[in-house]
Design an enzyme around this catalytic site. Sequence first.
Site, PDB file in Angstrom:
ATOM      1  CG  ASP A  47      21.647 -12.992 -66.845  1.00 32.13           C
ATOM      2  OD1 ASP A  47      21.019 -13.697 -66.005  1.00 32.13           O
ATOM      3  OD2 ASP A  47      21.443 -12.648 -67.783  1.00 32.13           O
ATOM      4  CB  SER A  92      11.041 -22.918 -72.121  1.00 34.36           C
ATOM      5  OG  SER A  92      12.249 -23.527 -72.288  1.00 34.36           O
ATOM      6  CE  LYS A 127       7.082 -17.356 -76.416  1.00 32.86           C
ATOM      7  NZ  LYS A 127       6.929 -16.615 -74.958  1.00 32.86           N
ATOM      8  CE  LYS A 325      10.281 -13.485 -77.266  1.00 31.56           C
ATOM      9  NZ  LYS A 325      11.110 -14.218 -75.829  1.00 31.56           N
ATOM     10  CB  CYS A 449      32.072  15.858 -52.224  1.00 27.42           C
ATOM     11  SG  CYS A 449      30.773  14.767 -52.734  1.00 27.42           S
TER      12      CYS A 449
HETATM   13  S1  IVH Z   1       3.703 -23.896 -77.082  1.00 26.90           S
HETATM   14  C1  IVH Z   1       6.279 -27.432 -75.517  1.00 26.90           C
HETATM   15  N1  IVH Z   1       2.325 -22.011 -78.093  1.00 26.90           N
HETATM   16  O1  IVH Z   1       5.677 -19.364 -74.218  1.00 26.90           O
HETATM   17  C2  IVH Z   1       6.391 -26.011 -75.593  1.00 26.90           C
HETATM   18  N2  IVH Z   1       3.673 -21.914 -75.914  1.00 26.90           N
HETATM   19  O2  IVH Z   1       8.608 -19.783 -74.378  1.00 26.90           O
HETATM   20  C3  IVH Z   1       4.711 -25.747 -75.437  1.00 26.90           C
HETATM   21  N3  IVH Z   1       3.552 -19.407 -74.869  1.00 26.90           N
HETATM   22  O3  IVH Z   1       6.030 -21.709 -71.621  1.00 26.90           O
HETATM   23  C4  IVH Z   1       4.536 -24.178 -75.556  1.00 26.90           C
HETATM   24  N4  IVH Z   1       2.042 -18.634 -76.627  1.00 26.90           N
HETATM   25  O4  IVH Z   1       3.891 -20.038 -71.653  1.00 26.90           O
HETATM   26  C5  IVH Z   1       3.114 -22.472 -76.970  1.00 26.90           C
HETATM   27  N5  IVH Z   1       1.054 -20.229 -78.730  1.00 26.90           N
HETATM   28  C6  IVH Z   1       1.966 -20.677 -77.925  1.00 26.90           C
HETATM   29  C7  IVH Z   1       2.406 -19.931 -76.809  1.00 26.90           C
HETATM   30  C8  IVH Z   1       3.302 -20.390 -75.845  1.00 26.90           C
HETATM   31  C9  IVH Z   1       2.840 -18.497 -75.507  1.00 26.90           C
HETATM   32  C10 IVH Z   1       4.567 -19.560 -73.953  1.00 26.90           C
HETATM   33  C11 IVH Z   1       4.262 -20.507 -73.035  1.00 26.90           C
HETATM   34  C12 IVH Z   1       5.632 -21.341 -72.730  1.00 26.90           C
HETATM   35  C13 IVH Z   1       6.556 -19.999 -73.385  1.00 26.90           C
HETATM   36  C14 IVH Z   1       7.816 -20.724 -74.058  1.00 26.90           C
END
Ligand code: IVH
Length: 703
Positions: A47, A92, A127, A325, A449
Amino acid sequence: MPAELPPDALSPLEAAAEIARLTGAIREHDRRYFRDDAPTVSDAEYDRLRRRLLALEARFPDLRRPDSPSLKVGSGPSEKFEKVMHRVPMLSLDNAFSDEDVTDFVARVHRFLATHGEAVAFTAEPKIDGLSLSLRYEAGRLVSAATRGDGAEGENVTANVETVADIPRVLPDGAPAVLEVRGEVYMGHVDFAALNARQEAAGDKPFANPRNAAAGSLRQLDPRITASRPLGFFAYAWGEVSDEWMPTTQWDRVRAFRDLGFPVNELMVRCANAEELLAHYRRIEAMRATLGYDIDGVVYKVDRLDLQARLGFVSRSPRWAIAHKFPAERATTILEGIDIQVGRTGAHTPVARLIPVTVGGVVVSNATLHNADEIARLEARIGDTVVVQRAGDVIPQIVEVVKDAAHEARAAYDFPHLCLCDLKTPLIREETATGEEGKIRRCTGEFACPYQRQEHLRHFVSRRAFDIEGLGDKQIEFFFTDPDFPIREPADIFTLATRNAESALKKLENKEGFGAVSVAKLFAAIDERRTIGLERFLFALGIRNVGETTARQLARAYGSWSAFHDAALKIVDGDLQAREEMDAIDQIGETVIDAVAAYFREPHNRAVVERLIGHVTPLDAEKPKTDTAVAGKTVVFTGSLEKMTRDEAKAMAERLGAKVSGSVSAKTHIVVAGPGAGSKLAKARDLGVEVLTEEEWLALVGG
Ligand code: IVH
């Protein structure tokens, strides 16, 4: 690394070079992160590079290149694989980090839909920490599989996906004519450990974490390698689907995936409100360690698809979903090496070089190890598996070393004994203020140094040393790296004016930040210091343990530079009498004598001092007076003084032959107490020490 100048301080030519450097670095990091799944810098460092590029482009808009990395996010697909355009973009999720973020999300959904209290159902599911994949089935057959890529275009990994047992290649009858199933590819903990053991046995680099292992396994050019890697898959979303597909809720669609033969996560539940979502979050969090695969949060989605459609998207994430998260946590990775960083004071600090691992959403590739003792305490050995912890913005730390059989077989880490610089000067363990052996190992090369020079210069020009007006930290930093008028050692300060006069093309007054007036003033300030009091001169040399007071004692005792210098060289040569003479000086003992000896033993330091003496004349010190009312007496100043500063009072007392001390004891002769004096005054009264007001003191010394 030379310090980075602010964009305003760069010429267009320098800015162009810097922009080229940053562009190259950002591209390379993008490639490592997005294509090779092997980032080598932290998110924060990445960043920082991007921010600097943006700042430079903002300052020099003409220099922005049409292909600047500042104009795009992420990285397109790797050239290794064919590209696949996603018919429905892969987006995402927004993140929530607190309970409040979650209640806000639920309230937002209700507000947007104007539900007026009518119930809205949500799903909550883990997730998965893997990589997302889009599988396209036509007439019930897998026709293509693509990674997310930049969301618009991914990599065609069909041949590899065909080897993943969890993913059906043919769907049962009744599947929609077109169905894009989306979900996460991951590697379970047991399989991850076994894969890494195989990697190590084969002499290959182990993977830092299951996510990298899954990504690395899926993106193999040879599908046979993917086939040998046990990958799992969870279906949770979809892309393009033909109209006849009926389920109208998130919940029912995921159940339909299950009926079609896709693995779906069994921890998905339906909830009516924020409280239920949070309760499920806590349940999943508690199970996290025993799930057998990595998850990094819980995803909440509005269940009804018609409501999802009404809610739509904000920029790149849906308004109908959020990822809650888990807080920052620990992660396991491998200690690849220990780098030694040399600080401005010559301190050698060990830094752990790690296989990059994501800890709480940030890629960590370095961790502090503090000092040699800490390495010993952890029993850290290169190659060990280590547990890394990151809390907020603090530097990641190694909290534990996994003491497995491989660890036992490795050799203990041997901390360097010589400075990393070319001089290879021996390192010493610096003593702490309390006289204990310190933990920090330091180079004794001082001015010689290369790591310490700049800090020494800064000390040299500081207020209590040479105190050159117009030559502070900022200017030292500038001159230290300036190619035209470098100042690398004290003598260079005194040749600056001559070098400027003799330089036909480049002139200091033309440099940014300088002008004819400031340059003239600077040269005048430097000239003023061509003669200087011996005590300031000695203090400025930056000999360890020779602070202002010690420098003054030495100056008074020896009287002249040549007397001091002769004594120092004799001590270096092992002359016992010279050593005893220095030892006899009030307040000077072995620590100072050893430091003086170490300084003048180093030939580079001697040369630096010799060159300096070619330009500067230290004035002989005044011998302490013996014929004053306070000569030989020990004085303590306490409370606030009104007629002079503490420094002035001290200097005056010493000029008159008194010794100034910071604490009251039976040896104290006079305590000068101003308003606000506390415990020292009380102690003086207890001990029957003479107490004077500031006026009485001035009357006594005739000031
Ligand atoms: S829903 C429109 N469900 O998280 C968004 N994503 O931060 C559809 N991921 O790119 C995504 N577990 O790779 C969804 N149960 C879950 C998930 C999930 C992991 C990941 C996925 C996405 C990222 C988003």
